[in-house]
Write an enzyme that holds these catalytic residues in place. Sequence first.
Site, PDB file in Angstrom:
ATOM      1  N   HIS A  75       0.843  -1.202   0.000  1.00  0.00           N
ATOM      2  CA  HIS A  75       0.000   0.000   0.000  1.00  0.00           C
ATOM      3  C   HIS A  75       0.873   1.245   0.000  1.00  0.00           C
ATOM      4  CE1 HIS A  75      -2.352   3.203   2.203  1.00  0.00           C
ATOM      5  NE2 HIS A  75      -3.072   2.993   1.120  1.00  0.00           N
ATOM      6  N   SER A  76       0.612   2.168  -0.906  1.00  0.00           N
ATOM      7  CA  SER A  76       1.215   3.503  -0.909  1.00  0.00           C
ATOM      8  C   SER A  76       2.749   3.421  -0.846  1.00  0.00           C
ATOM      9  CB  SER A  76       0.629   4.312   0.249  1.00  0.00           C
ATOM     10  OG  SER A  76       0.910   5.682   0.114  1.00  0.00           O
ATOM     11  N   TYR A  77       3.368   4.053   0.171  1.00  0.00           N
ATOM     12  CA  TYR A  77       4.827   3.994   0.306  1.00  0.00           C
ATOM     13  C   TYR A  77       5.341   2.558   0.377  1.00  0.00           C
ATOM     14  CZ  TYR A  77       9.241   3.607   2.778  1.00  0.00           C
ATOM     15  OH  TYR A  77      10.506   3.216   3.154  1.00  0.00           O
ATOM     16  N   GLY A  79       5.004   0.271  -1.428  1.00  0.00           N
ATOM     17  CA  GLY A  79       5.474  -0.194  -2.722  1.00  0.00           C
ATOM     18  C   GLY A  79       6.977  -0.094  -2.886  1.00  0.00           C
ATOM     19  N   HIS A 210      -7.824   6.423  -0.392  1.00  0.00           N
ATOM     20  CA  HIS A 210      -6.461   5.922  -0.259  1.00  0.00           C
ATOM     21  C   HIS A 210      -6.379   4.730   0.692  1.00  0.00           C
ATOM     22  CE1 HIS A 210      -2.162   6.318  -0.781  1.00  0.00           C
ATOM     23  NE2 HIS A 210      -1.955   6.391   0.517  1.00  0.00           N
TER      24      HIS A 210
END
Length: 231
Positions: A75-77, A79, A210
């Site tokens: 998820h998000s960062y 990655g 998000h």
Amino acid sequence: MSKVDSVVLVHGAWHGPACWSQVACRLLGSGLDVRVPALPSAGPDPGRPGDLAADAEAVRAALAEVPGKAVVVAHSYGGLPVTEVAARTGKVAHLVYLCAFMLDAGESLLSAIGGQDPPWWVTSADGRTLLPEGARDVFYNDCTDEVAAAAVAALLPQARASFTQPLSAAAWQELPSTYVICERDNAVPVFAQEAMSRRARRVRRLDASHSPFLSRPDDVVALVRDAIAAG
């Protein structure tokens, strides 16, 4: 096709493993082995903040313990550490980037967003950590007030170094991947997600903020199962 026995859920910046609770419980209930590593860059000791390398090591350690092959959901960062290390472990069947940063070697999160801090990043006095401002609207705009308030209260300082360090590898170049675009995301703009999704083999879309692991956990679980079937 390799049999997938495990799922590794990797949280984003400012969050901790608990954000995945609803998704993890559903996956555990279906008999899967589920790992949810804590990234050291979130909630770091002020005297020794975590960084991207520490986060990548946490992901690597979680993958080293899984039986068989795993689907890794970032998820998000999250990655970034997944992209850095997943291809080197020999344990990953499929990557799922959930409104996540799907970057190439040499890129950092900060460089990917243009090199300037977004206005909602609040830097600590010593410059080492960041906190989000207006997190209710940035991260949780489709969550109930109760869920959003609990999520905001659980946010942790994030080590700035984790956003400035570049990747040295890009696991999506070697492993099958799915990008999930969240169409109501106020943190990572949809156009940016769409640009990154061109690197993935498959693209899915969710009408979600998000944080779909909080607002749409059943849909996230369905996406994970779809990736497991893809192998």
